[in-house]
Write a protein that holds these residues in place. Structure first.
Motif, mmCIF file in Angstrom:
data_model
loop_
_atom_site.group_PDB
_atom_site.id
_atom_site.type_symbol
_atom_site.label_atom_id
_atom_site.label_comp_id
_atom_site.label_asym_id
_atom_site.label_seq_id
_atom_site.Cartn_x
_atom_site.Cartn_y
_atom_site.Cartn_z
ATOM 1 N N ARG A 29 0.842 -1.187 0.000
ATOM 2 C CA ARG A 29 0.000 0.000 0.000
ATOM 3 C C ARG A 29 0.881 1.242 0.000
ATOM 4 O O ARG A 29 1.766 1.379 0.820
ATOM 5 N N GLY A 30 0.654 2.110 -0.948
ATOM 6 C CA GLY A 30 1.396 3.361 -1.006
ATOM 7 C C GLY A 30 2.427 3.415 -2.112
ATOM 8 O O GLY A 30 2.606 4.446 -2.740
ATOM 9 N N ALA A 31 3.118 2.305 -2.377
ATOM 10 C CA ALA A 31 4.144 2.290 -3.431
ATOM 11 C C ALA A 31 4.296 0.880 -3.976
ATOM 12 O O ALA A 31 4.518 -0.061 -3.225
ATOM 13 N N THR A 32 4.166 0.742 -5.296
ATOM 14 C CA THR A 32 4.276 -0.565 -5.936
ATOM 15 C C THR A 32 5.038 -0.440 -7.246
ATOM 16 O O THR A 32 4.833 0.508 -8.004
ATOM 17 N N LEU A 33 5.923 -1.412 -7.509
ATOM 18 C CA LEU A 33 6.615 -1.531 -8.784
ATOM 19 C C LEU A 33 5.933 -2.648 -9.550
ATOM 20 O O LEU A 33 5.822 -3.772 -9.045
ATOM 21 N N ASN A 34 5.430 -2.356 -10.744
ATOM 22 C CA ASN A 34 4.733 -3.321 -11.577
ATOM 23 C C ASN A 34 5.594 -3.625 -12.795
ATOM 24 O O ASN A 34 6.053 -2.707 -13.470
ATOM 25 N N VAL A 35 5.807 -4.913 -13.092
ATOM 26 C CA VAL A 35 6.588 -5.334 -14.250
ATOM 27 C C VAL A 35 5.724 -6.256 -15.089
ATOM 28 O O VAL A 35 5.229 -7.272 -14.584
ATOM 29 N N GLY A 36 5.528 -5.886 -16.351
ATOM 30 C CA GLY A 36 4.692 -6.690 -17.232
ATOM 31 C C GLY A 36 4.889 -6.329 -18.680
ATOM 32 O O GLY A 36 5.912 -5.741 -19.059
ATOM 33 N N LYS A 37 3.893 -6.667 -19.491
ATOM 34 C CA LYS A 37 3.955 -6.439 -20.936
ATOM 35 C C LYS A 37 4.117 -4.961 -21.285
ATOM 36 O O LYS A 37 4.730 -4.613 -22.282
ATOM 37 N N GLN A 38 3.574 -4.077 -20.462
ATOM 38 C CA GLN A 38 3.664 -2.639 -20.721
ATOM 39 C C GLN A 38 4.933 -2.020 -20.156
ATOM 40 O O GLN A 38 5.071 -0.798 -20.122
ATOM 41 N N GLY A 39 5.870 -2.839 -19.681
ATOM 42 C CA GLY A 39 7.116 -2.334 -19.135
ATOM 43 C C GLY A 39 7.053 -2.207 -17.625
ATOM 44 O O GLY A 39 6.191 -2.772 -16.970
ATOM 45 N N PHE A 49 14.067 5.374 -10.116
ATOM 46 C CA PHE A 49 14.574 4.174 -9.453
ATOM 47 C C PHE A 49 15.606 4.543 -8.386
ATOM 48 O O PHE A 49 15.551 4.044 -7.259
ATOM 49 N N LEU A 50 16.544 5.419 -8.731
ATOM 50 C CA LEU A 50 17.566 5.829 -7.760
ATOM 51 C C LEU A 50 16.953 6.589 -6.588
ATOM 52 O O LEU A 50 17.373 6.407 -5.435
ATOM 53 N N LEU A 51 15.955 7.422 -6.855
ATOM 54 C CA LEU A 51 15.272 8.144 -5.785
ATOM 55 C C LEU A 51 14.558 7.182 -4.833
ATOM 56 O O LEU A 51 14.676 7.296 -3.608
ATOM 57 N N LEU A 52 13.836 6.203 -5.386
ATOM 58 C CA LEU A 52 13.143 5.224 -4.554
ATOM 59 C C LEU A 52 14.127 4.356 -3.773
ATOM 60 O O LEU A 52 13.881 4.018 -2.611
ATOM 61 N N LEU A 53 15.253 4.022 -4.389
ATOM 62 C CA LEU A 53 16.292 3.254 -3.701
ATOM 63 C C LEU A 53 16.863 4.053 -2.533
ATOM 64 O O LEU A 53 17.056 3.523 -1.435
ATOM 65 N N ALA A 54 17.105 5.347 -2.743
ATOM 66 C CA ALA A 54 17.623 6.207 -1.669
ATOM 67 C C ALA A 54 16.622 6.309 -0.521
ATOM 68 O O ALA A 54 17.009 6.237 0.651
ATOM 69 N N VAL A 55 15.340 6.447 -0.842
ATOM 70 C CA VAL A 55 14.311 6.514 0.202
ATOM 71 C C VAL A 55 14.274 5.205 0.983
ATOM 72 O O VAL A 55 14.173 5.209 2.220
#
Length: 116
Positions: A50-60, A83-89
């Motif tokens: 809830r709040g933040a999700t990374l989705n990987v699929g046919k649309q990238g 990606f780098l911003l989310l990794l830092a957080v």
């Protein structure tokens, strides 16, 4: 335990001309925060909650950021900068959790009703 969820869908031009259409979608939770989504158009994966999700699929790769409990969210393609911003957080949150776990838990759950 597998859990099912609902996703908004934009019909194609052919489907808009029809009276209706059937959709299929089933979501399986592999681990907490890791899901596999099956549909008639393919397979995708989701990482997060809830709040933040990374989705990987046919649309990238897409990132969905939302305010839990409100139904408001923002979805954008994953870029290197994001990606780098989310990794830092995540690193800062992890270090803060090591230093003061109760404070981090309180901040992560500030929005939840008291009966949770």
């Amino acid at each position: 335990m597998p859990s099912a969820s609902v996703e908004m869908f934009q019909p194609t031009a052919d489907e808009e001309n029809e009276m209706g259409y059937f959709r299929f979608r089933k979501t399986f939770t592999i681990f907490p925060g890791v899901r596999v989504n099956l549909s008639k158009t393919g397979v995708s994966g989701s990482l997060g909650g809830r709040g933040a999700t990374l989705n990987v699929g046919k649309q990238g790769e897409n990132v969905t950021l939302g305010i839990p409990g409100t139904g408001l969210s923002y979805r954008t393609p994953l870029s290197t900068t994001l990606f780098l911003l989310l990794l830092a957080v995540a690193v800062v949150a992890g270090i803060a959790y090591l230093v003061a776990p109760e404070t981090v838990k309180m901040l992560l759950h500030w929005w939840q009703p008291r009966w949770f």
